[in-house]
Scaffold this motif. Sequence first.
Motif, mmCIF file in Angstrom:
data_model
loop_
_atom_site.group_PDB
_atom_site.id
_atom_site.type_symbol
_atom_site.label_atom_id
_atom_site.label_comp_id
_atom_site.label_asym_id
_atom_site.label_seq_id
_atom_site.Cartn_x
_atom_site.Cartn_y
_atom_site.Cartn_z
ATOM 1 N N ILE A 1 0.805 -1.212 0.000
ATOM 2 C CA ILE A 1 0.000 0.000 0.000
ATOM 3 C C ILE A 1 0.843 1.270 0.000
ATOM 4 C CG2 ILE A 1 -0.266 0.373 2.490
ATOM 5 C CD1 ILE A 1 -3.286 0.755 1.908
ATOM 6 N N LEU A 2 2.102 1.157 0.407
ATOM 7 C CA LEU A 2 2.952 2.339 0.493
ATOM 8 C C LEU A 2 3.361 2.885 -0.861
ATOM 9 C CD1 LEU A 2 5.286 1.223 3.417
ATOM 10 C CD2 LEU A 2 3.312 2.732 3.527
ATOM 11 N N ILE A 3 3.519 2.020 -1.834
ATOM 12 C CA ILE A 3 4.060 2.494 -3.114
ATOM 13 C C ILE A 3 3.344 1.964 -4.351
ATOM 14 C CG2 ILE A 3 6.380 2.922 -2.227
ATOM 15 C CD1 ILE A 3 7.252 0.233 -3.319
ATOM 16 N N LEU A 4 2.731 0.788 -4.279
ATOM 17 C CA LEU A 4 2.323 0.097 -5.499
ATOM 18 C C LEU A 4 1.126 0.696 -6.241
ATOM 19 C CD1 LEU A 4 3.042 -3.613 -4.607
ATOM 20 C CD2 LEU A 4 4.438 -1.977 -5.850
ATOM 21 N N PRO A 5 0.095 1.256 -5.586
ATOM 22 C CA PRO A 5 -0.979 1.876 -6.369
ATOM 23 C C PRO A 5 -0.463 2.969 -7.309
ATOM 24 C CG PRO A 5 -1.725 1.527 -4.139
ATOM 25 C CD PRO A 5 -0.254 1.207 -4.144
ATOM 26 N N SER B 1 3.682 -9.206 -11.306
ATOM 27 C CA SER B 1 4.562 -9.658 -10.229
ATOM 28 C C SER B 1 4.561 -8.649 -9.093
ATOM 29 C CB SER B 1 5.985 -9.883 -10.743
ATOM 30 O OG SER B 1 6.515 -8.697 -11.290
ATOM 31 N N LEU B 2 4.471 -7.342 -9.446
ATOM 32 C CA LEU B 2 4.368 -6.303 -8.418
ATOM 33 C C LEU B 2 3.049 -6.394 -7.671
ATOM 34 C CD1 LEU B 2 5.833 -3.043 -10.029
ATOM 35 C CD2 LEU B 2 6.654 -4.211 -7.988
ATOM 36 N N ILE B 3 1.960 -6.566 -8.420
ATOM 37 C CA ILE B 3 0.643 -6.628 -7.790
ATOM 38 C C ILE B 3 0.519 -7.870 -6.915
ATOM 39 C CG2 ILE B 3 -1.820 -6.976 -8.268
ATOM 40 C CD1 ILE B 3 -1.595 -5.029 -10.547
ATOM 41 N N PHE B 4 1.095 -8.978 -7.344
ATOM 42 C CA PHE B 4 1.047 -10.174 -6.513
ATOM 43 C C PHE B 4 1.867 -9.984 -5.244
ATOM 44 C CE2 PHE B 4 -1.336 -13.817 -7.799
ATOM 45 C CZ PHE B 4 -1.760 -13.493 -9.069
ATOM 46 N N PHE B 5 2.904 -9.144 -5.310
ATOM 47 C CA PHE B 5 3.612 -8.826 -4.087
ATOM 48 C C PHE B 5 2.701 -8.038 -3.148
ATOM 49 C CE2 PHE B 5 6.420 -6.396 -1.330
ATOM 50 C CZ PHE B 5 7.241 -7.404 -0.862
ATOM 51 N N ILE C 1 13.567 -4.317 -7.058
ATOM 52 C CA ILE C 1 13.840 -5.320 -6.020
ATOM 53 C C ILE C 1 12.572 -6.074 -5.654
ATOM 54 C CG2 ILE C 1 14.472 -5.627 -3.599
ATOM 55 C CD1 ILE C 1 16.865 -5.224 -5.363
ATOM 56 N N LEU C 2 11.450 -5.366 -5.510
ATOM 57 C CA LEU C 2 10.198 -5.992 -5.090
ATOM 58 C C LEU C 2 9.676 -6.997 -6.106
ATOM 59 C CD1 LEU C 2 8.298 -2.967 -3.493
ATOM 60 C CD2 LEU C 2 9.313 -4.924 -2.316
ATOM 61 N N LYS C 3 10.110 -6.866 -7.364
ATOM 62 C CA LYS C 3 9.668 -7.814 -8.378
ATOM 63 C C LYS C 3 10.195 -9.231 -8.098
ATOM 64 C CE LYS C 3 8.773 -4.966 -12.466
ATOM 65 N NZ LYS C 3 9.103 -4.777 -13.897
#
Length: 417
Positions: free
Chosen positions: A27-31, A192-196, A345-347
């Motif tokens: 929630i901090l960065i992905l939207p 892959s980002l959204i699944f994270f 990195i999050l990917k």
Amino acid sequence: MKNSLKSSLTWKEGTALSISAVIGCGILILPASTAQKCGPVSIIAWLIASLLCFQIVFVLGKLCAKIPKAGGIASYVEKAFGHNYSAVTTWILMGSIPIGLPAVALSGAYYLGYVLPLSFSHLILISALMLFTSIYLNIRGINISSKISSIIVILIISIVIIISLVSMFHVDLNNFKPFTPYGIRPVFSIFSLIFFAFSGFEMICPLAEEFKNPQKDIHLSLIISACFVSFLYIALSFVTIGTNTYSDTNSFTFLSALISLSFGKASGYIIALLTVLITFCSIHSCVSGFSRVIYNAARSGIFPSTLSKIHEKYNTPINALLFLGGCFTIVLLFFAFVSPDLNLILKFPGSVFLFSYIIAMACGLKLFNKYSFSWILSLICFIVCFIFFILGGLVSLFPIVLGGVGFIYMRIKNKSI
């Protein structure tokens, strides 16, 4: 010395732990980050992921009820396919939390940097403080973890609902045009980002042995948490696109910028401080769950048996927690010297989480009665997750490489035995 975990959790604590493990991860960065990469069409990706999330959570809940073991997905693999495949799965999972949590901690520290003039070294130290405070509190017991999660989950939900409601007054539907400014292809690359962002539900599974009634309470915890998480992510994605906040701000500070639209910059500072607490809550739940994965791997002979030691007073896997702290130290040192792109990195842990869902669904296909409702959902999720995994690009090779390392390790270990 005690050698077993204490059963003390109910569905209420399980729900709080599940929500806190998931919501802080993205929630901090992905939207904002997904909107930057794809434009308004990114909200469709969030909707699809939410629908798939409910199906995955349902299957995970059924697997938890069937096999209430501390290994989580690795335990399901052992039941379905055998010990060696479980060992390989454990090695794959080592590419998730040990890498992902320091990145999440650093993203939370960036929000604090929005308030105070902090250097990158300060951000690394703040990240370390959050991670190792969580390690300490988890050593003190799972009940502390659940109480902290319950308090901050209420805070998380309240904050995001307030942000979404007040931001609705600033939404302009024209900001959804053009809907696909970069075409459709970038949508596949962000899964892959959204699944994270939706990862973390599986962190409740390794806590199964610590539930009073795992057959009932884990499934209920997962379903309730999925409802809350999906609603909050979709709502936040909608207002982020509708206010066009993502296009003129850093993705790491978009949440503060979003609420500042209604309450001024001072409110943005307050949100920045609160998101540090949100980050810590997410860290805390994930440390609780993943330490049990390490503990179970040591207990079953995959990792050195010393990692299965249980604290005599607190009934917590103390050596597994300390080992996890060592992993965090190595990753933070890497961040300190390299200053990597966190979105990149999050990917990597995102691809591991997605692959772990593929593995879990394969277990469902093996363990559930053929053509039952759970079996059909397992098949659907397996196919969809596999397609998204293939479309993820080169980063999808990461869990394959980890699995290869695990396979070689087990071959060498078995030969030595």
